[in-house]
Design a protein around this motif. Structure first.
Motif, mmCIF file in Angstrom:
data_model
loop_
_atom_site.group_PDB
_atom_site.id
_atom_site.type_symbol
_atom_site.label_atom_id
_atom_site.label_comp_id
_atom_site.label_asym_id
_atom_site.label_seq_id
_atom_site.Cartn_x
_atom_site.Cartn_y
_atom_site.Cartn_z
ATOM 1 N N ASN A 1 0.817 -1.212 0.000
ATOM 2 C CA ASN A 1 0.000 0.000 0.000
ATOM 3 C C ASN A 1 0.853 1.265 0.000
ATOM 4 N N HIS A 2 2.161 1.079 -0.230
ATOM 5 C CA HIS A 2 3.058 2.234 -0.199
ATOM 6 C C HIS A 2 2.747 3.184 -1.353
ATOM 7 N N LYS A 3 2.732 4.449 -1.068
ATOM 8 C CA LYS A 3 2.502 5.447 -2.117
ATOM 9 C C LYS A 3 3.846 5.821 -2.735
ATOM 10 N N TRP A 4 4.128 5.164 -3.866
ATOM 11 C CA TRP A 4 5.405 5.420 -4.516
ATOM 12 C C TRP A 4 5.358 6.725 -5.283
ATOM 13 N N THR A 5 6.533 7.347 -5.389
ATOM 14 C CA THR A 5 6.606 8.666 -6.024
ATOM 15 C C THR A 5 7.260 8.633 -7.398
ATOM 16 N N SER A 6 7.794 7.483 -7.787
ATOM 17 C CA SER A 6 8.389 7.377 -9.116
ATOM 18 C C SER A 6 8.418 5.913 -9.521
ATOM 19 N N TYR A 7 8.562 5.673 -10.817
ATOM 20 C CA TYR A 7 8.681 4.293 -11.301
ATOM 21 C C TYR A 7 9.956 3.641 -10.781
ATOM 22 N N ALA A 8 11.001 4.458 -10.572
ATOM 23 C CA ALA A 8 12.244 3.902 -10.044
ATOM 24 C C ALA A 8 12.012 3.313 -8.657
ATOM 25 N N GLU A 9 11.274 4.035 -7.823
ATOM 26 C CA GLU A 9 10.992 3.545 -6.467
ATOM 27 C C GLU A 9 10.071 2.327 -6.512
ATOM 28 N N LEU A 10 9.082 2.357 -7.387
ATOM 29 C CA LEU A 10 8.169 1.221 -7.513
ATOM 30 C C LEU A 10 8.912 -0.042 -7.925
ATOM 31 N N ALA A 11 9.818 0.103 -8.909
ATOM 32 C CA ALA A 11 10.589 -1.048 -9.361
ATOM 33 C C ALA A 11 11.435 -1.622 -8.232
ATOM 34 N N GLU A 12 12.016 -0.726 -7.429
ATOM 35 C CA GLU A 12 12.845 -1.185 -6.316
ATOM 36 C C GLU A 12 12.004 -1.931 -5.291
ATOM 37 N N LYS A 13 10.822 -1.407 -4.991
ATOM 38 C CA LYS A 13 9.952 -2.048 -4.003
ATOM 39 C C LYS A 13 9.476 -3.415 -4.487
ATOM 40 N N MET A 14 9.263 -3.554 -5.794
ATOM 41 C CA MET A 14 8.763 -4.815 -6.349
ATOM 42 C C MET A 14 9.885 -5.808 -6.628
ATOM 43 N N GLY A 15 11.130 -5.386 -6.432
ATOM 44 C CA GLY A 15 12.236 -6.284 -6.689
ATOM 45 C C GLY A 15 12.496 -6.501 -8.168
ATOM 46 N N LEU A 16 12.149 -5.496 -8.982
ATOM 47 C CA LEU A 16 12.327 -5.617 -10.430
ATOM 48 C C LEU A 16 13.653 -5.003 -10.851
#
Length: 362
Positions: free
Chosen positions: A301-316
């Motif tokens: 449920n984290h509110k990511w602020t960029s695709y870079a952060e989202l990718a890091e959170k998803m382990g991509l």
């Protein structure tokens, strides 16, 4: 003019001002001033100097040259329409015998996205100077844009003559005489073919889509790539031998093979003349990496602020492909100075990487 060529721009400007002071109606004085100001990137001041020189010049061939220089100045000011007007006036004085006016028109028309007109002007220029590398190369790019691929790919080969760096790639295989012949698309069963990379990393990734087609035609397929591509190309493409070289100009001796070809020449060799012939199967895949145990869609449920952060959170693991501008200018930037060369002032490599809707993160 001699001082300008030597790079003594302040001295050249002083001499031109002295000439104008002695004789305000001397066209050469104003022309020298325009050239000196142009070399100092003083384009706003160079324009009236060139205009004055043109008005005073009585020799048509000299006026033709000055109009070409005026057009180049307008281009530097990002005024392509005024540049085209000057270039077309230059054509009027060349009597169909000078190469530069037609070539300049081709360049400017391309800037204005008037592709068909640019093609016509480049063809006229090449009637005067058939083997000019830049005109052939520029025409080739325009032909490819209009899907006239047969001739376009042929003229694209002039890139080896227009760029010293690109030319060095090919020179490695022809240092004195013929070391190994260019591959012409024939089957090479029981023989070896070396496909070498050139230009940037993205160029190799783009053109490597044709490597599976090459592999079907023969024996041993060797591919030489820059070191950063090793972990991308190796696991994805069926290559018999991967040759890795440093990503700089300190290259080792060319590997031996029966045939060789640039990866960027494969469409020409394979006769890729229509969009339907381009392979559509996926050919580059991200390395398989296990997803972190703590990751859960339901809990994410984290509110990511960029695709870079989202990718890091998803382990991509993300491969972000964007261009690095390597154009050469006579006025290099200062140390620590950032020069934005993107088409929109708000876009840079940083903005692209952290944009919410950047397509390269797809």
């Amino acid at each position: 003019n001699q001082e300008t060529k030597k790079g003594n721009l302040e001295k050249a400007l002083d001499i031109s001002q002295l000439l104008i002071k002695q004789n305000p109606k001397l066209a050469d004085g104003w022309a020298c001033q325009g050239k000196a100001l142009y070399s100092q990137s003083e384009y706003d001041k160079a324009v009236p100097a060139f205009n004055q020189a043109i008005a005073l010049q009585s020799v048509e061939t000299e006026r033709m040259v000055l109009l070409g220089q005026l057009g180049n100045t307008f281009l530097q000011q990002n005024k392509p329409q005024q540049a085209l007007d000057a270039a077309l006036r230059s054509v009027e004085y060349c009597n169909g015998t000078a190469f530069d006016p037609y070539y300049n028109c081709g360049v400017i028309l391309t800037c204005l996205n008037k592709i068909e007109e640019a093609i016509k002007l480049y063809r006229i220029a090449l009637q005067i100077r058939p083997n000019d590398p830049n005109a052939n190369y520029n025409l080739g790019l325009l032909l490819l844009r209009t899907q006239l691929c047969r001739e376009g790919w042929e003229k694209y080969e002039y890139r080896f003559e227009t760029s010293k760096l690109t030319g060095k790639f090919k020179e490695r295989f022809y240092p004195v005489g013929l070391v190994q012949p260019d591959w012409d698309g024939r089957k090479f069963k029981n023989k070896s073919l070396l496909v070498y990379s050139e230009q940037g990393l993205g160029d190799f990734i783009f053109f490597s889509r044709f490597l599976p087609m090459v592999k079907k035609l023969g024996g041993k397929l060797m591919v030489e790539i820059q070191e950063p591509l090793k972990n991308i190309v190796g696991p994805n493409l069926k290559i018999d031998e991967l040759v890795v070289r440093p990503n700089n100009i300190d290259w080792p001796e060319a590997p031996e093979s029966d045939y060789c070809a640039s990866v960027c020449s494969l469409p020409r060799i394979l006769k890729i003349y229509s969009e339907k012939q381009i392979p559509t199967e996926p050919y580059i895949f991200a390395p398989k990496k296990p997803r972190p145990k703590e990751f859960s869609k339901k809990k994410f449920n984290h509110k990511w602020t960029s695709y870079a952060e989202l990718a890091e959170k998803m382990g991509l693991r993300v491969v972000h492909i964007s261009e690095r501008d390597s154009q050469i200018t006579s006025n290099p930037k200062k140390v620590g100075e950032y020069v934005n060369t993107w088409s929109l002032n708000s876009i840079s490599w940083y903005d692209e990487a952290f944009s919410y809707l950047e397509i390269s993160w797809g």
